[in-house]
Scaffold this motif. Structure first.
Motif, short mmCIF file in Angstrom:
data_model
loop_
_atom_site.label_atom_id
_atom_site.label_comp_id
_atom_site.label_asym_id
_atom_site.label_seq_id
_atom_site.Cartn_x
_atom_site.Cartn_y
_atom_site.Cartn_z
N GLY A 18 0.79 -1.22 0.00
CA GLY A 18 0.00 0.00 0.00
C GLY A 18 0.83 1.27 0.00
N GLU A 22 1.01 4.40 -3.06
CA GLU A 22 0.61 5.78 -2.75
C GLU A 22 1.05 6.76 -3.85
N ARG A 41 -11.12 8.47 -1.11
CA ARG A 41 -10.24 7.32 -0.88
C ARG A 41 -11.03 6.30 -0.07
N LEU A 42 -11.10 5.09 -0.58
CA LEU A 42 -11.84 4.02 0.07
C LEU A 42 -10.86 3.00 0.64
N GLU A 43 -11.08 2.62 1.88
CA GLU A 43 -10.17 1.73 2.56
C GLU A 43 -10.14 0.35 1.90
N ASP A 46 -4.75 -3.96 3.92
CA ASP A 46 -3.32 -3.70 4.14
C ASP A 46 -2.83 -2.40 3.50
N GLY A 47 -3.65 -1.37 3.53
CA GLY A 47 -3.26 -0.07 2.99
C GLY A 47 -3.35 0.04 1.48
N ASP A 49 -5.48 0.90 -0.71
CA ASP A 49 -6.76 1.58 -0.81
C ASP A 49 -7.17 1.84 -2.26
#
Length: 73
Positions: A18, A22, A41-43, A46-47, A49
């Motif tokens: 994740g 980014e 941003r939608l979860e 483990d990051g 997103d």
């Protein structure tokens, strides 16, 4: 468009990393917001997103663009 594709292709974004993803999320978020889209941003897991974008002020969807931004090996 070519410049955007080169920028995205140059950004390593391995699956299940994740933090590395980014960079791509940021490129896409900035570009979409610059075009007047509302970006959420939608979860994910483990990051890793997701982004959801809609034209600012839109009340119903008109198109769906679906993709991924992890690197495919």
């Amino acid at each position: 468009m070519t410049g955007l594709l080169v920028e995205l292709a140059a950004a390593e974004s391995p699956s299940r990393d994740g933090a590395a993803q980014e960079v791509v999320r940021s490129i896409l978020r900035d570009r979409l917001e610059g075009l007047g889209f509302r970006v959420e941003r939608l979860e994910g897991v483990d990051g890793c997103d997701h982004l959801r974008a809609a034209p600012d002020g839109a009340t119903t969807p008109h198109q769906l663009l679906l993709g991924h931004f992890d690197t495919v090996w």
